[in-house]
Motif scaffolding. Structure first.
Motif, PDB file in Angstrom:
ATOM      1  N   ALA A 142       0.792  -1.170   0.079  1.00 34.88           N
ATOM      2  CA  ALA A 142       0.014  -0.233  -0.136  1.00 34.88           C
ATOM      3  C   ALA A 142       0.924   1.272   0.014  1.00 34.88           C
ATOM      4  CB  ALA A 142      -0.830   0.072   1.249  1.00 34.88           C
ATOM      5  N   LEU A 143       2.066   0.933   0.304  1.00 35.50           N
ATOM      6  CA  LEU A 143       2.945   2.299   0.443  1.00 35.50           C
ATOM      7  C   LEU A 143       4.061   2.309  -0.610  1.00 35.50           C
ATOM      8  CD1 LEU A 143       3.398   2.488   4.360  1.00 35.50           C
ATOM      9  CD2 LEU A 143       1.969   4.010   2.843  1.00 35.50           C
ATOM     10  N   GLN A 211      -2.107   1.938   4.559  1.00 32.77           N
ATOM     11  CA  GLN A 211      -1.759   3.380   3.974  1.00 32.77           C
ATOM     12  C   GLN A 211      -1.435   4.281   5.151  1.00 32.77           C
ATOM     13  OE1 GLN A 211      -4.943   4.572   1.321  1.00 32.77           O
ATOM     14  NE2 GLN A 211      -4.036   3.514  -0.456  1.00 32.77           N
TER      15      GLN A 211
END
Length: 329
Positions: A142-143, A211
């Motif tokens: 997610a990053l 996130q």
């Protein structure tokens, strides 16, 4: 490193021995040899010169020319010594010529002979509908690495005595206890900061699947780092303990399931008389960042906690070589 510097100076060493045995000169040839060797050692120590056979031949050519020319003009020979002098320097000139031819041929071979490199790549072909994808139930990353770096830098105040350190630009993705994470090393800000700090207090870890994840500083002091100097430099330590191997890329930090930090670097053997990589002979150097102990493993037998025995940069190079040299030069 002493051995590598010596290998780069075999021709000057043999010339020195010949002069000592067959002429009255002793001190000057030895002194000049010591000076040339110290220069070679200094370059090897700070530049980590290649241990590739072709590079060693080139080094003997360069140092051989330097030593031969200087010693030729510095020494005076008697009439009795001149026949031996001519033989010594004639032999040295022939050796230099042979090394020059081999070096030129090797560099040309490195440039033109690309098919062996392509053949050394392990290839598994599959149809497009068989390509690996995310499986149901798996959590995607997610990053982005840039986001991770920014968040870690904002959390740098968590580092004890943070004035001595900075955050590395290196972001390492790996599985930690079966969970995708990013590991970000802490670096020394400079030489004087290293001398005052003595060690790096730890590293940052962040969940790669959320996130809103925040970095967590892990207190695991280690002495060896890519930002350290002299014998505490991780790359230099691996270089010293992998005498028969060549390195690909820079060491990267990975952690085992106990959180202990290790520096991991891809190693290889080159094609004969070539600078090109033989991908069939890839190995991995694993260095304990706390003790400096180095072990070398084949890709198949490396410790299970290592997720990138072949780093992203090396994988990119491998893919480039596969596409570029498929049909030869």
């Amino acid at each position: 490193m002493l051995t590598v510097a010596l290998l780069y100076n075999l021709l000057p060493l043999l010339l020195m021995i010949s002069i000592i045995i067959f002429t009255r000169h002793k001190l000057l040839p030895i002194g000049l040899m010591a000076l040339v060797y110290l220069i070679a050692f200094g370059i090897t120590y700070f530049r980590l010169t290649s241990k590739n056979l072709l590079s060693i031949i080139w080094g003997n050519l360069v140092y051989g020319i330097i030593y031969t020319v200087i010693i030729y003009f510095l020494l005076n020979f008697t009439k009795e010594e001149r026949p031996r002098q001519k033989l010594i320097f004639k032999t040295a000139s022939i050796a230099i010529g042979v090394l020059a031819i081999v070096s030129a041929g090797g560099f040309l071979h490195s440039f033109l002979s690309v098919k062996p490199t392509w053949n050394s790549i392990n290839k598994v072909y599959s149809k497009s509908n068989e390509a690996p994808t995310f499986k149901r139930g798996e959590t995607p990353i997610a990053l982005a690495p840039k986001t991770v770096i920014n968040r870690v830098r904002k959390a740098s105040s968590d580092i004890p005595h943070s004035q001595y350190y900075s955050i590395s630009n290196q972001v390492q993705a790996q599985f930690f206890k079966n969970k995708p994470v990013y590991v970000v090393p802490v670096e020394y800000s400079g030489f004087w900061q290293m001398t005052k700090a003595g060690s790096i207090p730890g590293y940052f870890i962040i969940d790669a699947t959320r996130q809103n994840a925040t970095p967590h500083f892990v207190k695991r002091p280690y002495r060896y780092a890519t930002s350290a100097y002299f014998n505490k430099d991780a790359a230099r330590q691996i270089y010293r303990h992998s005498t028969s191997w060549l390195d690909l890329g820079s060491p990267q930090l990975e952690i085992d399931n106990a959180g202990k930090p290790y520096w991991v670097q891809t190693l290889y053997k080159s094609e004969f008389l070539s600078h090109r990589v033989n991908y069939k002979k890839l190995h991995v150097a694993v260095m304990n960042a706390q003790s400096g102990a180095v072990k070398i493993y084949s890709i198949k037998n490396m410790p299970k906690f290592i997720d990138e025995g072949i780093t992203t940069a090396i994988a990119n190079k491998l893919n480039t070589d596969f596409g570029k040299y498929k049909y030869g030069f």
